[in-house]
Design a protein around this motif. Structure first.
Motif, short mmCIF file in Angstrom:
data_model
loop_
_atom_site.label_atom_id
_atom_site.label_comp_id
_atom_site.label_asym_id
_atom_site.label_seq_id
_atom_site.Cartn_x
_atom_site.Cartn_y
_atom_site.Cartn_z
N LYS A 132 0.84 -1.20 0.00
CA LYS A 132 0.00 0.00 0.00
C LYS A 132 0.88 1.25 0.00
CE LYS A 132 -3.70 -2.52 2.23
NZ LYS A 132 -4.46 -2.81 3.45
N LYS A 191 -2.21 -0.73 13.25
CA LYS A 191 -2.31 0.51 12.48
C LYS A 191 -3.14 1.54 13.24
CE LYS A 191 -2.12 -1.82 7.98
NZ LYS A 191 -2.90 -2.10 6.74
N PRO A 235 -8.18 1.38 9.17
CA PRO A 235 -7.85 0.15 8.44
C PRO A 235 -9.03 -0.80 8.45
CG PRO A 235 -6.86 0.12 10.63
CD PRO A 235 -7.45 1.50 10.44
N SER A 280 -4.96 4.88 6.56
CA SER A 280 -4.64 4.57 7.95
C SER A 280 -3.22 5.04 8.23
CB SER A 280 -4.78 3.07 8.24
OG SER A 280 -3.74 2.35 7.61
N GLU A 324 -5.25 2.81 2.06
CA GLU A 324 -5.78 1.47 2.25
C GLU A 324 -6.56 1.02 1.01
OE1 GLU A 324 -5.76 -0.82 4.74
OE2 GLU A 324 -4.53 0.27 6.20
#
Length: 237
Positions: free
Chosen positions: A3, A77, A184, A219, A229
């Motif tokens: 990501k 996270k 998240p 996140s 995300e």
């Protein structure tokens, strides 16, 4: 798939103590009680629990020592509650071409006066200009916690913005509202009816009028920064 990091942030671990008022919280940083700026005007009751681990960003001026950026959430996270950080991450995602519903668009202006309101953005897109408002969706819902929701309390300001967007669309202009699901693990967005039933009603009216409704999720990855995300969440209004 890896990501992308949208913002590098040198946050420090902190522990939430209490919210003094709408804009200031007390946090513990390395055993010392310090004041932290809170930019999110939502109630944030699911996060603002005494003793909950959070992430703060040092400040160099003002009446507070830190900005309360995020709370520890799933998989280590952070759920990003700081609206300024949300906006900066979103703008970077647009700049990098990572937002599919803003493909080939650019931010033309920010803080655009419309009627008696100010909307967050004016985008220059291939199909023409689009007025847009950004909202922070940091309330989790659903059986699996798959929904990012907004708002967690009544918002006359939010109602006013949606009405402005509906009027813009009726006048033949491009209009959009989008939500930053700053947690998240979320996959979808929906309005939180119990928080403000009028917001939910207005979003349905906006959809019928042709106002675009979108959402993405971000996140905080501690030690790295803010990551993208999902570039697009499913919308349920």
């Amino acid at each position: 798939m890896k990501k992308p990091v949208l913002l590098e942030l040198n946050t420090v671990p902190c522990t939430f103590i209490e919210r003094l008022n709408r804009f200031v919280a007390l946090v513990d940083v390395n055993g010392e009680t310090r004041k932290a700026l809170v930019t999110n005007t939502g109630r944030l009751e699911e996060f603002m629990i005494p003793g909950r681990k959070a992430f703060c960003l040092p400040k160099t001026s003002g009446k507070t020592d830190f900005v309360l950026v995020a709370f520890e959430d799933l998989e280590g996270k952070g759920a990003v509650i700081d609206t300024r950080t949300q906006a900066k991450a979103f703008e970077r995602a647009v700049e990098l071409g990572l937002v599919p519903w803003l493909k080939d668009c650019r931010i033309k202006r920010k803080e655009v006066k419309v009627g008696s309101s100010r909307l967050d953005y004016l985008f220059d897109c291939p199909g023409g200009e689009t007025y847009a408002e950004m909202k922070s969706a940091v309330l989790r819902g659903g059986k699996r916690g798959e929904y990012a929701m907004y708002p967690d309390c009544p918002s006359t300001r939010g109602q006013k913005h949606i009405r402005e967007l509906i009027e813009l669309k009726k006048a033949g202009k491009g209009a959009m509202i989008f939500f930053i699901g700053a947690m998240p693990g979320v996959e979808k967005f929906r309005p939180y009816e119990r928080g403000d039933p009028e917001i939910a009603r207005l979003l349905r009216e906006a959809e019928k009028a042709g106002v675009e409704i979108h959402a993405l999720s971000i996140s905080l990855l501690p030690g790295k920064g803010v990551i993208l995300e999902r570039p697009e969440l499913e919308i349920e209004v």
